[in-house]
Motif scaffolding. Structure first.
Motif, short mmCIF file in Angstrom:
data_model
loop_
_atom_site.label_atom_id
_atom_site.label_comp_id
_atom_site.label_asym_id
_atom_site.label_seq_id
_atom_site.Cartn_x
_atom_site.Cartn_y
_atom_site.Cartn_z
N ARG A 42 -9.25 0.39 6.95
CA ARG A 42 -8.56 1.63 6.62
C ARG A 42 -8.83 2.03 5.17
NH1 ARG A 42 -3.62 0.56 7.09
NH2 ARG A 42 -3.90 -0.05 9.24
N PHE A 43 -8.80 1.04 4.26
CA PHE A 43 -9.08 1.35 2.85
C PHE A 43 -10.51 1.88 2.67
CE2 PHE A 43 -5.76 -1.92 1.28
CZ PHE A 43 -4.78 -0.93 1.16
N HIS A 44 -11.49 1.24 3.33
CA HIS A 44 -12.88 1.71 3.19
C HIS A 44 -12.99 3.18 3.62
CE1 HIS A 44 -14.64 -2.02 1.89
NE2 HIS A 44 -14.27 -2.68 2.97
N ARG A 45 -12.31 3.52 4.71
CA ARG A 45 -12.36 4.92 5.20
C ARG A 45 -11.72 5.89 4.21
NH1 ARG A 45 -11.42 5.80 11.60
NH2 ARG A 45 -13.01 4.31 12.25
N ILE A 46 -10.53 5.50 3.74
CA ILE A 46 -9.81 6.40 2.83
C ILE A 46 -10.66 6.65 1.57
CG2 ILE A 46 -7.80 6.59 1.28
CD1 ILE A 46 -6.24 4.94 3.37
N ILE A 47 -11.25 5.56 1.05
CA ILE A 47 -12.02 5.68 -0.19
C ILE A 47 -13.30 6.50 0.05
CG2 ILE A 47 -13.26 4.37 -1.98
CD1 ILE A 47 -11.15 2.08 -1.46
N SER A 73 -1.28 -3.15 1.42
CA SER A 73 -1.71 -4.49 1.81
C SER A 73 -0.49 -5.39 2.10
CB SER A 73 -2.56 -5.05 0.68
OG SER A 73 -3.00 -6.32 0.98
N ASN A 74 0.49 -5.36 1.20
CA ASN A 74 1.67 -6.23 1.40
C ASN A 74 2.56 -5.74 2.54
OD1 ASN A 74 1.04 -8.20 -0.38
ND2 ASN A 74 2.49 -7.60 -1.97
N ALA A 75 2.63 -4.43 2.74
CA ALA A 75 3.44 -3.93 3.87
C ALA A 75 2.88 -4.50 5.16
CB ALA A 75 3.44 -2.41 3.89
N ASP A 103 -1.04 -12.74 0.55
CA ASP A 103 0.11 -12.24 -0.20
C ASP A 103 -0.35 -11.82 -1.59
OD1 ASP A 103 2.84 -11.86 -0.88
OD2 ASP A 103 2.87 -13.83 -1.83
N LEU A 104 -0.22 -10.54 -1.91
CA LEU A 104 -0.61 -10.06 -3.24
C LEU A 104 0.61 -10.04 -4.15
CD1 LEU A 104 -3.00 -7.03 -2.56
CD2 LEU A 104 -3.53 -9.44 -2.84
N THR A 105 0.48 -10.66 -5.31
CA THR A 105 1.62 -10.69 -6.24
C THR A 105 1.13 -10.48 -7.67
OG1 THR A 105 1.48 -13.06 -6.73
CG2 THR A 105 2.78 -12.44 -4.80
N ALA A 106 2.08 -10.18 -8.54
CA ALA A 106 1.78 -10.07 -9.96
C ALA A 106 2.95 -10.68 -10.73
CB ALA A 106 1.60 -8.62 -10.36
#
Ligand code: SAH
Length: 351
Positions: A12-17, A32-34, A264-267
């Motif tokens: 989906r990201f590749h398409r949107i970009i 991504s996290n959702a 899991d993406l975190t900061a």
């Protein structure tokens, strides 16, 4: 959120970009996290990572005691609401509520959770809970006892980078197969605090608008209706620069851009900024301490010993769990605990 188009998050990201150009890191991380949290139970040794309440019941119990103690000293106001942001499996809530009940504290329970998969697991652990998408629907009629463990770190961050042409947002580009980072085209000086604009080229500033908004709203609610809040997360208490974005899958750090929706993406949480935001809303900032100091001040040594005396076959495992929670080379120093209260409330233990 609906994911019924049959595409993976990466597709989906590749398409949107391809269609409309690079997307922000915040967009990438948020979506991504959702997807990540809505499609699995990520906790424990079979999952991707383990959190403090899943390591030992002592964690939730001591948090419950901290909340009961401050509520009692504030005058036992009822009704009172236990609120947890991002409760995972509901383990912390279950352990904390059990400890509170021993002191006559039996609050209404409100869980703020975005994932339906996790809501189902929380329901089994905390049958009397009510669920919310955010704080706005949590009642206003009594003090809040709010806890957020490893919630703020999962909220999307935005990154700004100083380039030869000034400050720009860090964006995610795609060649159809892989993702790469590029500087956005829009000038972003306006989003950089004056004191930091002169930084050298390559400097990255990371902020979490979602964490800021969460603490802003919590502080306002505490000031308005009474109560106390504990925010526990890995992060720093002093201002810093640089990207802290990371991804964890199967207990290993992986490239945050390799598998969106599958890790899991975190900061790291900027506790320095969050304390300033809370105070700007007139909440009382009790301080930001380390998880090790906090749990030790609340008596984790005595609790581990008491549980071990009661069940000697578990004594060794209890000591190991305690060490994991408070050891300076384990979670003890990296994880911070920030406490906020209504300015009219007493100070809490451990700060
Ligand atoms: N507190 C738990 C879980 C931490 S993981 C523990 O310590 O074990 C992060 C939690 O926050 C998960 O429950 C996840 O579903 C939830 N979450 C992440 N982003 C969210 C958002 N934007 N709104 C609501 N819940 C969110």
């Amino acid at each position: 959120m609906s994911f019924d188009d049959g595409l993976t998050t990466a597709e989906r990201f590749h398409r949107i970009i391809a269609h409309s150009g690079p997307i922000s890191i915040a967009h990438f991380m948020g979506e991504s996290n959702a997807r990540y949290y809505d499609s699995r139970d990520p906790f424990g040794s079979a999952g991707d990572f383990i959190t403090a309440p899943e390591i030992s019941q002592m964690f939730g119990e001591l948090i419950g005691l901290w909340l009961a103690d401050i509520w009692i000293r504030a005058g036992r106001t009822e009704p009172v609401h236990y609120v947890e942001l991002g409760p995972g499996r509901g383990t912390l809530a279950k352990d904390a509520l059990k400890a509170m009940a021993r002191y006559g504290l039996e609050p209404a329970v409100h869980l703020v959770e975005g994932s339906q998969e996790l809501r189902d697991i929380q329901q089994a652990n905390v049958p009397r809970a009510r669920w919310h998408n955010d704080l706005s629907s949590v009642p206003f009629d009594g003090p809040l006892l709010l806890v957020a463990n490893e919630f703020l770190d999962a909220l999307p961050v935005r990154q700004l980078v100083k380039t030869a042409h000034g400050w720009r947002e860090v964006m995610v580009a795609s060649d159809g197969e892989t993702f790469s980072l590029v500087a956005g085209e829009q000038p972003m000086e306006g989003a950089v605090p004056e004191a930091r604009r002169q930084a050298e080229e390559g400097t990255v500033l990371e902020t979490s608008p979602g964490a800021a908004a969460t603490v802003f709203e919590t502080a306002g609610r505490l000031t308005e209706q009474g109560g106390a809040a504990l925010f526990i997360d890995y992060g720093h208490s002093e201002p810093r620069t640089g990207s802290t974005l990371q991804a964890i899958r199967a207990h290993e750090k992986v490239d945050p851009f390799a598998m969106p929706g599958e890790a899991d993406l975190t900061a790291h949480v900027d506790f320095h900024q969050l304390a300033q935001i809370a105070q700007s809303r007139d909440a009382k900032w009790l301080g930001t301490t380390t998880q090790g100091r906090f749990l030790s001040a609340l008596g984790i040594d005595a609790r581990a010993k008491a549980l071990g005396d009661y069940a000697p076959q578990h004594a060794e495992a209890l000591q190991a769990a305690k060490e994991r929670l408070v050891g300076p080379d384990q979670m003890g120093d990296l994880f911070k605990v920030m406490a906020l209260t209504d300015p009219a409330w007493p100070d809490g233990a451990g700060f």
